[in-house]
Design an enzyme around this catalytic site. Structure first.
Site, short mmCIF file in Angstrom:
data_model
loop_
_atom_site.label_atom_id
_atom_site.label_comp_id
_atom_site.label_asym_id
_atom_site.label_seq_id
_atom_site.Cartn_x
_atom_site.Cartn_y
_atom_site.Cartn_z
CG HIS A 1 -0.34 -0.17 2.65
ND1 HIS A 1 0.52 0.86 2.96
CD2 HIS A 1 -0.60 -1.08 3.67
CE1 HIS A 1 0.97 0.61 4.27
NE2 HIS A 1 0.36 -0.69 4.54
CG HIS B 1 3.91 -1.54 2.41
ND1 HIS B 1 2.92 -2.12 1.96
CD2 HIS B 1 4.19 -1.61 3.65
CE1 HIS B 1 2.26 -2.65 2.96
NE2 HIS B 1 3.15 -2.65 3.95
CB CYS C 1 0.17 -7.01 19.09
SG CYS C 1 -0.46 -6.35 17.55
CB CYS D 1 3.14 -5.14 16.45
SG CYS D 1 2.48 -3.96 16.28
CB CYS E 1 -2.05 -3.63 19.38
SG CYS E 1 -0.65 -2.69 18.21
CG HIS F 1 -2.11 -4.29 14.18
ND1 HIS F 1 -1.07 -3.94 14.73
CD2 HIS F 1 -1.90 -4.37 12.77
CE1 HIS F 1 -0.06 -4.05 13.88
NE2 HIS F 1 -0.61 -4.13 12.55
CE LYS G 1 -2.91 2.77 12.78
NZ LYS G 1 -3.00 1.78 11.81
CE LYS H 1 -5.16 -6.22 5.00
NZ LYS H 1 -4.65 -7.81 5.41
N1 MSP Z 1 8.36 -6.73 8.63
C1 MSP Z 1 8.35 -5.54 9.27
C2 MSP Z 1 10.02 -4.75 9.22
C3 MSP Z 1 11.12 -5.69 9.31
S1 MSP Z 1 12.44 -4.68 8.71
C4 MSP Z 1 13.67 -5.56 9.46
C5 MSP Z 1 7.36 -4.65 9.04
N2 MSP Z 1 6.91 -4.87 7.97
S2 MSP Z 1 5.48 -3.93 7.42
O1 MSP Z 1 4.95 -4.43 6.34
O2 MSP Z 1 4.55 -3.66 8.45
O3 MSP Z 1 6.14 -2.61 7.03
C6 MSP Z 1 6.40 -1.74 7.79
C7 MSP Z 1 6.91 -0.36 7.02
O4 MSP Z 1 5.95 0.06 6.17
C8 MSP Z 1 7.00 0.78 7.95
O5 MSP Z 1 8.00 0.89 8.58
C9 MSP Z 1 6.66 2.09 6.86
O6 MSP Z 1 7.99 1.87 6.25
C10 MSP Z 1 5.52 1.64 6.12
N3 MSP Z 1 4.34 2.05 6.47
C11 MSP Z 1 3.31 1.29 6.74
N4 MSP Z 1 2.13 1.92 7.13
C12 MSP Z 1 2.55 3.13 6.79
C13 MSP Z 1 1.79 4.37 6.76
N5 MSP Z 1 0.40 4.51 7.08
N6 MSP Z 1 2.47 5.39 6.48
C14 MSP Z 1 3.70 5.47 6.12
N7 MSP Z 1 4.49 4.11 6.08
C15 MSP Z 1 3.98 3.21 6.70
O7 MSP Z 1 7.04 -3.79 10.05
#
Ligand code: MSP
Length: 472
Positions: free
Chosen positions: A18, A21, A126, A129, A143, A146, A293, A296
């Site tokens: 999304h 990421h 959680c 997380c 959490c 979540h 926020k 889904k």
């Molecule tokens: N798998 C772990 C990271 C391990 S790294 C050794 C993780 N993955 S995640 O799929 O949840 O992705 C997290 C990353 O997605 C966040 O750090 C950020 O970079 C990005 N984001 C997820 N939601 C976000 C927003 N709403 N806004 C901006 N970035 C965010 O955590």
């Protein structure tokens, strides 16, 4: 040649890519391209985080094995990045046996150092997380990140990592302005406050999660997914050919919810294993969708594909850079993106390109002066390097694009004869400005920059199609 190594977090495989990421990945891509443009040898790593309870549960719901599930989903991320012209050098997957081998080796070093012990852990877990939460972390029993998912009480015998042992050293490192690895300053303050409030040891293994890498010294437990995942940054440099010299990483880019893992736990793991720590981490804030926020269940998740369909690849990259949530959360939405796209790209930059190419067709322009590289002028590079993309773009718009549009409106070359020296002078000046702007914008909009530079090579050529068609 100077080396530069930049990473994104590796994304959980159970989610679909999304805009959250996307913003981290595009930010890392801009930084990677900037450093390549600067003549450095760059290694840019991204990938997927594939172990842990969450993935195992998703696979079970689909009735397939966790590995089959990962093989099916991982391409969603690599394809999304391909569609956004992301220039990563390697896509790591934590189920890669080469990664697993290095994880075991590093964990064994931590064990050999005497930094582990067995103890019972009881707490709220959680799954979203993949971490334990304290009572004070919970909001109405859930959490905060979540709220619709269940938080489960877990009690198990685990191996613990002596995180607390390394806290004084980490505080010193973070406070040392010369080393200065937590960036930006607001996040550094936040981490330091939490560090000084007192830190407990954390468990590094799981008894009840079988989808993971077995602990080398106790096969009844698997390595906690976060330890496994963090090691990806190091493992890729060790198992890929000719990448060892890229360690320590120059920059880890990540979102604020995983700042503790990247700024404290990762450093402690490396200190324990006697491996150099990364030079800098950049923690960004969050995207909010129309004030809410993103989730889904609210149905307000924006996917990269949706953006590319509407705004094109470089249009999307631009909009993400423009709205990048640096210090504070950034509120975005499709309507706002449309407004910004039309204002900045269709009406301003796009219009300037089409006016110059139409009015100036056939005009000769000087070759690019090689000594006039953007890198001679520090401000833009400094802003981009600090991920202050919005300010960096403002600088280029003010200096070249707005200025040229204003000049054209003042001189109105379309009212002058084709061979009028005033007309020729203003169009040449604006074309050169535009060319300069394109060189700067290349890391953000690589294809658009290439196109503009092609239009202005040697002489001004007519445009076939609008660079940025207006969107309704
Ligand atoms: N798998 C772990 C990271 C391990 S790294 C050794 C993780 N993955 S995640 O799929 O949840 O992705 C997290 C990353 O997605 C966040 O750090 C950020 O970079 C990005 N984001 C997820 N939601 C976000 C927003 N709403 N806004 C901006 N970035 C965010 O955590």
């Amino acid at each position: 040649m100077k080396k530069f190594y930049v990473t994104t977090p590796i994304y959980y495989i159970n989610d679909i890519p999304h805009i959250g990421h996307t913003c981290t990945t595009i930010a890392a891509d801009i930084i990677a391209r900037l450093h390549r443009q600067n003549g450095e040898e760059v290694f840019f790593l991204t990938g997927t985080d594939e172990h842990g309870q969450k993935v195992a549960e998703c696979a079970q719901e689909e009735g397939i094995s966790p590995k089959e599930y990962c093989d099916k989903i991982a391409p969603r991320f690599s394809e999304a990045w391909k569609s956004l012209n992301i220039s990563h050098d390697f896509f790591i997957r934590t189920t890669d046996p080469r990664h697993e081998k290095i994880v075991k080796k590093l964990m064994q070093k931590i064990y050999d150092r005497g930094d582990v012990y067995k103890a019972k852990y009881e707490g709220w877990y959680c799954i979203g997380c993949e971490k334990f939460l304290t009572e004070t972390d919970l909001v109405d029993g859930h959490c905060p990140l979540h709220p619709t998912e269940k938080t489960v009480k877990k009690s198990e015998e685990n191996w613990f990592f002596k995180l607390s042992k390394y806290i004084p050293q980490i505080i010193n490192l973070i406070e040392d302005d010369k080393c200065n690895y937590v960036f930006p300053g607001s996040k550094k303050t936040e981490v330091l406050a939490k560090l000084k409030a007192g830190v407990n040891d954390i468990s590094l293994s799981r008894e009840s999660v079988s989808w993971g890498i077995p602990l080398p010294w106790d096969k009844t437990q698997t390595i906690y997914v976060w330890f496994d995942a963090l090691i990806n940054y190091y493992s890729a440099t060790q198992f890929l050919e000719n990448k060892k010299d890229f360690w320590p990483a120059n920059l880890h880019i990540l979102g604020k919810e995983i700042m503790w893992f990247h700024n404290v736990i990762w450093q402690a793991m490396l200190l324990s294993a006697e491996i150099e720590i990364p030079k800098k981490t950049y923690t960004h804030s969050f995207y909010m969708i129309d004030g809410q926020k993103m989730s889904k269940s609210l149905g307000n998740v924006i996917s990269p594909g949706q953006l590319v369909d509407l705004f094109g690849v470089d249009g999307t990259r631009y909009l993400i850079a423009r709205s990048f949530p640096s210090d504070n959360d950034s509120d975005v939405g499709i309507e706002r993106f449309k407004e910004k796209y039309n204002a900045d790209l269709a009406n301003n930059l796009g219009n300037l390109v089409s006016r110059i190419c139409k009015l100036g067709e056939g005009l000769k322009i000087s070759n690019l002066n090689p000594s006039k590289s953007p890198f001679d002028k520090g401000d833009f590079v400094k802003l981009v390097d600090e991920l202050r993309f919005n300010e960096a773009i403002n600088l280029i718009f003010e200096k070249y694009i707005d200025k040229s549009n204003t000049r054209l409106n003042e001189v109105t070359p379309w009212r002058l004869e084709t061979n009028d020296p005033t007309r020729i002078a203003v169009l040449t000046e604006c074309a050169e400005n535009l060319r300069e702007a394109a060189t700067y914008l290349e890391p953000i909009m690589p294809e658009v920059a290439k196109k503009i530079l092609g239009q202005l090579k040697g002489e001004i050529k007519p445009m076939e199609n609008a660079l940025f068609p207006r969107i309704r």
